[in-house]
Design an enzyme around this catalytic site. Structure first.
Site, PDB file in Angstrom:
ATOM      1  N   GLY A  68      42.015  32.945  33.046  1.00 57.57           N
ATOM      2  CA  GLY A  68      43.010  34.024  32.598  1.00 57.57           C
ATOM      3  C   GLY A  68      44.510  33.518  32.493  1.00 57.57           C
ATOM      4  O   GLY A  68      45.094  33.669  31.672  1.00 57.57           O
ATOM      5  N   THR A  69      44.586  33.261  33.476  1.00 58.67           N
ATOM      6  CA  THR A  69      46.170  32.868  34.037  1.00 58.67           C
ATOM      7  C   THR A  69      46.785  31.694  32.956  1.00 58.67           C
ATOM      8  O   THR A  69      47.724  31.859  32.334  1.00 58.67           O
ATOM      9  CB  THR A  69      46.396  32.575  35.557  1.00 58.67           C
ATOM     10  N   ASN A 155      45.783  45.972  34.413  1.00 60.55           N
ATOM     11  CA  ASN A 155      45.075  45.637  35.329  1.00 60.55           C
ATOM     12  C   ASN A 155      45.177  46.795  36.719  1.00 60.55           C
ATOM     13  O   ASN A 155      44.149  46.697  37.345  1.00 60.55           O
ATOM     14  CB  ASN A 155      45.271  44.472  35.855  1.00 60.55           C
ATOM     15  N   GLN A 183      41.297  42.343  31.422  1.00 53.90           N
ATOM     16  CA  GLN A 183      40.442  43.487  31.918  1.00 53.90           C
ATOM     17  C   GLN A 183      39.707  44.468  30.782  1.00 53.90           C
ATOM     18  O   GLN A 183      38.982  45.159  31.214  1.00 53.90           O
ATOM     19  CB  GLN A 183      41.534  44.454  32.592  1.00 53.90           C
ATOM     20  N   GLY A 204      36.537  34.637  32.682  1.00 53.22           N
ATOM     21  CA  GLY A 204      35.372  34.661  33.169  1.00 53.22           C
ATOM     22  C   GLY A 204      34.992  35.594  34.247  1.00 53.22           C
ATOM     23  O   GLY A 204      34.072  36.509  33.911  1.00 53.22           O
ATOM     24  N   HIS A 205      35.780  35.664  35.420  1.00 57.20           N
ATOM     25  CA  HIS A 205      35.162  36.197  36.630  1.00 57.20           C
ATOM     26  C   HIS A 205      35.589  37.720  36.638  1.00 57.20           C
ATOM     27  O   HIS A 205      35.109  38.460  37.567  1.00 57.20           O
ATOM     28  CB  HIS A 205      35.754  35.828  37.865  1.00 57.20           C
ATOM     29  N   THR A 241      38.783  17.760  30.557  1.00 52.55           N
ATOM     30  CA  THR A 241      37.261  17.821  30.103  1.00 52.55           C
ATOM     31  C   THR A 241      36.702  19.084  30.585  1.00 52.55           C
ATOM     32  O   THR A 241      37.172  19.810  31.430  1.00 52.55           O
ATOM     33  CB  THR A 241      36.709  16.643  31.417  1.00 52.55           C
ATOM     34  N   CYS A 329      51.339  40.434  46.368  1.00 54.94           N
ATOM     35  CA  CYS A 329      52.137  40.002  47.438  1.00 54.94           C
ATOM     36  C   CYS A 329      52.985  39.089  47.530  1.00 54.94           C
ATOM     37  O   CYS A 329      53.127  38.394  46.562  1.00 54.94           O
ATOM     38  CB  CYS A 329      50.942  39.514  48.603  1.00 54.94           C
TER      39      CYS A 329
HETATM   40  C1  LIG Z   1      45.326  41.527  33.232  1.00 60.29           C
HETATM   41  C2  LIG Z   1      45.155  40.125  33.768  1.00 60.29           C
HETATM   42  N1  LIG Z   1      45.589  39.135  33.184  1.00 60.29           N
HETATM   43  C3  LIG Z   1      45.286  38.119  33.759  1.00 60.29           C
HETATM   44  C4  LIG Z   1      44.657  37.681  34.903  1.00 60.29           C
HETATM   45  C5  LIG Z   1      44.300  36.450  35.479  1.00 60.29           C
HETATM   46  O1  LIG Z   1      43.296  35.788  35.305  1.00 60.29           O
HETATM   47  P1  LIG Z   1      42.554  34.751  36.342  1.00 60.29           P
HETATM   48  O2  LIG Z   1      42.186  35.319  37.655  1.00 60.29           O
HETATM   49  O3  LIG Z   1      41.359  34.422  35.582  1.00 60.29           O
HETATM   50  O4  LIG Z   1      43.491  33.737  36.329  1.00 60.29           O
HETATM   51  C6  LIG Z   1      44.115  39.008  35.740  1.00 60.29           C
HETATM   52  C7  LIG Z   1      43.345  38.836  36.987  1.00 60.29           C
HETATM   53  O5  LIG Z   1      43.945  39.361  37.924  1.00 60.29           O
HETATM   54  C8  LIG Z   1      44.339  40.200  35.015  1.00 60.29           C
HETATM   55  O6  LIG Z   1      44.054  41.455  35.498  1.00 60.29           O
END
Ligand SMILES: Cc1ncc(COP(=O)(O)O)c(C=O)c1O
Lengths: 388, 353
Positions: A68-69, A155, A183, A204-205, A241, A329
Site C-alpha cells: 500500500g505504501t 486508518n 482500509q 494485500g494484508h 518481476t 512512533c
Molecule cells: C490507510 C493506509 N494506507 C497505507 C498503508 C500502508 O500499506 P502497506 O502496509 O501495505 O504498506 C496503510 C497500512 O498501515 C494504511 O492503513
C-alpha cells in the site's frame, strides 16, 4: 488472545493461503516467453481481472505494487511529477491533513525536496474533509494543481471521506484525484469507476491477503512517472518481476473480501457498537473519536481521559489483548497522532487514545475480554499518569 | 534495557527467576540523533533496537518510555547548574536517584509492577543491604548508594554475584547479540565527550582569574570556571611555573568571585569531609561516631574513616588524607564485610570552606 488490531494487519484467509501455496510451488517468471512463464502470466492476469471485477475497474487499470505504501508513493509522486512536467506553473499538491504517512510523508517530501506547493485540507472534528474545503482550494487554481489526494477511510479514527464529491470537484477542475482505500476494501463498498477517482491504492494484508503486495488502480489516461525503473512490467509505470503467489493470493482475498463485505460490515458494526457501549458503561468518561455512524464498521477509536495510551496498551497486552495507539512512533516513542490533532484534539487527548479494530476473526469473546480487562487497566494507567 | 549487555542479562535472569518481566527502554534524548551515536552510547536509535532485539530473544514484552523531559530537567539541567555552582556532579548517580529509581519506578508501581530490575553491578540480597559487586572493577554500588530504603525495597540487581566477564559469557550463551558490545563510559548526553564545550555552550564564556592559594596572586586566566574540576592539573595554562617547579592543581572553584584557586599537591589533601542530605540504608542513622571506610568519587580509592552525623550533615574524618575531593560528588560510607562491603550511607559532598 483477543486480537483487536485488524487495521494493522488481519489474518490471511485460508483460501488466500491455499492460492499462495499452490502458486509458490510453481516456477515461472510472468515475463518469460516459455510455458512456465505463460502459466505464471496467466495467474497474474487472472488475478488482475479478479481485482478489477471486484473493484469496478478495468484490468488494464490494475498496477501491481509491493505494498500500500508503494501504491501511495507512486500515485502522489508519480502523478505530481508527470503533470508538473507537462505544464509550466503547475506545481501544487492538495492533500488532506489526515492521510496515512505513506501519503503524508510523500507530500511533505515533494514539498521539501522538489519544491512543490502544498495545500493541506483541514478536517472537521470528526476527521472529515469538508467538500467546501476542496472547492475553495481548487477555486480558480485548478490549472496549477497536479494532484488531489484524500483517503477513502481513515486508518486511525475510521472516518469515511466524501470520496465521490471530492472526486467530482477534482474532475471538474481537470485534476486527477487519488484516494488511499487501503482500509476501505472489504469494509465498505468500493467501486473505482463509480467513485470518479483517477487513482486508488489498496494493500494485500489489510483484507486477508499477504503482506508485501498491493495495487494502484490507475485510470488509463492518468499520466504517472515511475518510481521504479527496470523491466517495465506494469504498464511501464512500475518495474520489478511480479510476485506471482502473492498476487494470486491477493486477488483471491480481494474477491472474497468484496463478496462478503455487506455481511462483514453488518456483523462487525454490531460487534463494534457493543464494544463501544460496554466500554462506555465501564469507563463513563471515554470519548468516542471520529464519526459515530459514518465510519469503518470494525473501528472503535477511543480516548481515555487521564490515561496515556501507551500505558493502557502495555497493560492490555499483559492480559493478551492486542490493540494499538494508532499513532506513529519515532524511535519507539509515541508521537501525538496528526489525525487527532487535525481533528482539534489537544495533545493530552491525542496521547490518551487507543484504536480497537475488528476483523473477520473477531468474536464477542474478544469484546468480553476487553471489557473485563479495561476498567482495571484504566485505573492503573490513571495512577501512572498522575505520578509523572 | 539500555541496549547493553548488562541490562539484557539482568532481564533474562529476572525472567528465569520466575518474575513476570517487561522490558523498558528509556528514551532520554529529546532528539535521539543529538546524543552519542555508535556503540558507545546508551540513548541512540541503535541502542533502542539492540534492547528490543534482546527482549525478543528473552521472550518478554518491550516498551520504550519517553522520559526525555524529566531527564533533561532532573539530570542535564542539574548537571549544568551544578557546574555553574562550582561543584562536580555525577549525572549517573542523579539519573539513578531521579529517573531509574524514581520516575520509572513510580510509573511502574502505578501500572502494577513490583520492582525495577537493572543491570547495575551491585548486590542487594534478602537482608536488604546494598553491597559491592563481586567484580570490584565494575562495582556500581557507589552510584546506587544515593537510593533510599523505599527505593531499594523495590529494586532487583541480578548481576551482583557475577563478574563482567561472566555476564558477557552468559549473554553469548543466551544468544544475546549484545554480548560483545563495548561498555559505555562517558556521559551519555554529551555527544562528542567534550564536557568543557558542552558546558561552554550552555553557560557561555565567563572569563576570570586563576589564583594562587597561598599568595592570592593571579597566575592566569580562565574563560569559565565550570571547565575545571578539583584535582585537575592539565590545561591550566599558567603564566609562570611555581617557584618550586612543582605542578599545581585546582584546589577549589569559587563561583561568587569566579575564581579558580590552585596550589600544590599537598594542599589538595583533605582529611575532613562534610556532606549534605545523608541517606542511611545500611542500618539506622548512627547516633555516634562509627569506624568505616569511605569512597569519595566513582572508582576512587577507599579510605578508612570515622563518620558521624552532626547538624544533619555527614562528617568524615579520614585516617589518611584523600586528594581530589570535589563538591557535588557523593561521600559513601561502607562497612567492610567478607560477603561484600555494605553501603551504610551516602551524602553529597559540600563546598570546602
Ligand atoms: C490507510 C493506509 N494506507 C497505507 C498503508 C500502508 O500499506 P502497506 O502496509 O501495505 O504498506 C496503510 C497500512 O498501515 C494504511 O492503513
Amino acid at each position: 488472545m483477543a486480537y483487536m488490531d485488524h487495521a494493522a494487519t488481519t489474518p490471511m484467509l485460508s483460501e488466500a493461503i491455499e492460492a499462495y501455496v499452490a502458486a509458490a510451488r510453481d516456477v515461472g517468471n510472468a515475463s518469460s516467453l516459455h510455458a512456465p512463464g505463460r502459466r505464471a502470466r496467466r495467474t497474474v492476469e487472472e488475478s488482475r481481472e479478479r481485482i478489477a471485477a471486484a473493484l469496478g475497474a478495468r484490468p488494464s487499470e490494475v498496477i501491481f505494487t509491493g505494498s500500500g505504501t508503494e501504491s501511495d508513493n507512486l500515485a502522489v509522486k508519480g502523478i505530481h511529477w508527470a503533470r508538473r512536467d507537462r505544464a509550466a506553473g503547475r506545481n501544487r499538491v492538495i492533500a488532506s491533513a489526515v492521510e496515512h504517512h505513506a501519503v503524508l510523508d510523500s507530500v511533505r517530501w515533494l514539498e521539501e525536496h522538489e519544491g512543490a506547493d502544498v495545500t493541506w485540507l483541514e478536517v472537521d472534528a470528526q476527521g472529515r474533509v469538508p467538500v467546501e474545503a476542496l472547492r475553495s482550494a481548487l477555486d480558480g487554481a485548478g490549472d496549477q494543481v497536479t494532484v488531489v489526494t484524500a483517503m477513502w477511510a481513515n486508518n486511525e479514527v475510521g472516518t469515511l471521506q466524501p470520496v465521490a464529491a471530492l472526486a467530482a470537484l477534482a474532475a471538474e477542475a481537470g485534476v486527477p484525484y487519488h484516494t488511499d482505500a487501503v482500509q476501505a476494501v472489504g469494509q465498505v463498498p468500493v467501486d473505482f469507476a463509480a467513485s470518479g477517482a483517477a487513482a486508488l491504492s489498496i494493500s494485500g494484508h489489510k483484507l486477508g491477503g499477504p503482506t508485501g503486495v498491493g495495487a494502484l488502480l490507475l485510470g488509463r489516461d492518468v499520466p504517472c512517472t515511475p518510481l521504479l525503473h527496470g523491466g517495465g512490467q506494469e504498464r511501464d509505470v512500475r518495474s520489478g518481476t511480479l510476485d506471482v503467489p502473492a498476487i494470486a493470493a491477493f486477488a483471491i482475498a480481494v474477491e472474497a473480501a468484496v463478496k462478503t463485505q455487506e455481511e462483514t460490515a453488518g456483523r462487525l458494526s454490531a460487534l463494534r457498537d457493543d464494544l463501544v457501549s460496554r466500554v462506555r458503561q465501564a469507563v463513563p468518561d471515554v470519548v468516542y473519536n471520529g464519526d459515530p455512524a459514518d465510519r469503518l464498521p470494525g473501528n472503535a477509536h477511543l480516548s481515555f481521559p487521564g490515561c496515556e495510551g501507551d500505558a493502557l496498551l502495555l497493560l492490555l497486552d499483559a492480559q493478551d489483548i492486542a490493540c494499538s495507539t494508532g499513532s506513529a512512533c519515532s524511535a519507539g516513542v509515541a508521537q501525538p497522532s496528526h489525525v487527532l490533532l487535525a481533528m482539534g484534539a489537544d495533545d493530552d487527548r491525542a496521547r490518551s487514545s487507543l484504536r480497537f479494530t475488528l476483523g473477520h476473526t473477531s468474536t464477542g469473546a474478544d469484546v468480553d475480554a476487553l471489557v473485563a480487562a479495561l476498567p482495571g487497566a484504566v485505573e492503573r494507567a490513571r495512577r501512572a499518569a498522575q505520578r509523572s | 534495557m539500555s541496549g547493553g549487555v548488562d541490562s539484557a542479562v539482568a532481564a533474562a535472569r529476572a525472567a528465569d527467576a520466575g518474575h513476570d518481566v517487561t522490558g523498558v527502554h528509556l528514551a532520554l534524548a529529546r532528539n535521539p540523533q543529538t546524543y552519542r551515536s555508535g556503540a558507545r552510547g546508551c540513548c541512540t536509535l541503535e541502542d533502542a533496537r539492540d534492547a528490543r532485539r534482546a527482549a525478543d530473544v528473552i521472550g518478554i514484552p518491550f516498551y520504550v518510555w519517553d522520559l526525555a523531559d524529566r531527564f533533561h530537567e532532573d539530570v542535564v539541567d542539574d548537571f549544568v547548574a551544578e557546574y555553574a555552582a562550582g561543584r562536580t556532579p555525577n549525572p549517573c548517580l542523579r539519573c539513578n536517584e531521579k529517573i531509574k529509581f524514581a520516575a520509572v519506578l513510580d510509573r511502574a508501581v502505578a501500572l502494577g509492577f513490583d520492582a525495577v530490575v537493572t543491570g547495575h553491578h551491585a548486590r542487594l540480597g534478602a537482608d536488604g543491604l546494598l553491597r559491592r559487586s563481586v567484580d570490584l572493577a565494575k562495582d556500581q554500588s557507589y552510584v546506587l548508594a544515593v537510593l533510599r530504603r523505599d527505593q531499594l525495597d523495590r529494586s532487583i540487581f541480578p548481576l551482583g554475584d557475577s563478574t563482567k566477564a561472566q555476564v558477557r559469557a552468559e549473554a553469548a550463551e543466551r544468544g544475546l547479540a549484545v554480548a560483545e558490545k563495548p561498555d559505555s563510559h562517558d556521559i551519555c548526553f554529551i555527544a562528542d565527550g567534550d564536557t568543557r564545550r558542552f558546558l561552554a555552550e550552555r553557560l557561555g564564556e565567563a572569563p576570570g582569574d586563576i589564583v594562587d592559594a597561598r599568595t592570592g596572586a593571579v597566575l592566569g586566566a580562565h574563560s569559565g570556571a565550570y571547565a575545571y574540576t578539583v584535582g585537575q592539573r592539565r590545561g591550566l595554562a599558567l603564566r609562570e611555573p611555581a617557584p618550586d617547579g612543582r605542578p599545581r592543581y585546582v584546589l577549589s572553584i569559587t563561583p561568587v568571585s569566579n575564581t579558580v584557586t590552585v596550589g600544590s599537591a599537598e594542599m589538595l589533601d583533605v582529611s575532613e569531609v562534610a556532606a549534605d542530605r545523608p541517606v542511611w540504608t545500611g542500618g539506622p542513622e548512627p547516633d555516634g561516631p562509627i569506624e568505616c571506610e569511605v569512597q569519595l568519587r566513582a572508582h576512587g580509592e577507599v579510605v578508612p574513616a570515622t563518620v558521624e552525623v552532626a547538624g544533619g550533615r555527614m562528617l568524615a574524618s579520614l585516617r589518611r588524607p584523600a586528594r581530589g575531593v570535589a563538591a557535588g560528588q557523593a561521600l559513601v560510607a561502607y562497612r567492610p564485610d567478607p560477603a561484600g562491603d555494605v553501603v551504610l550511607g551516602s551524602a553529597t559532598i559540600g563546598t570546602r570552606d
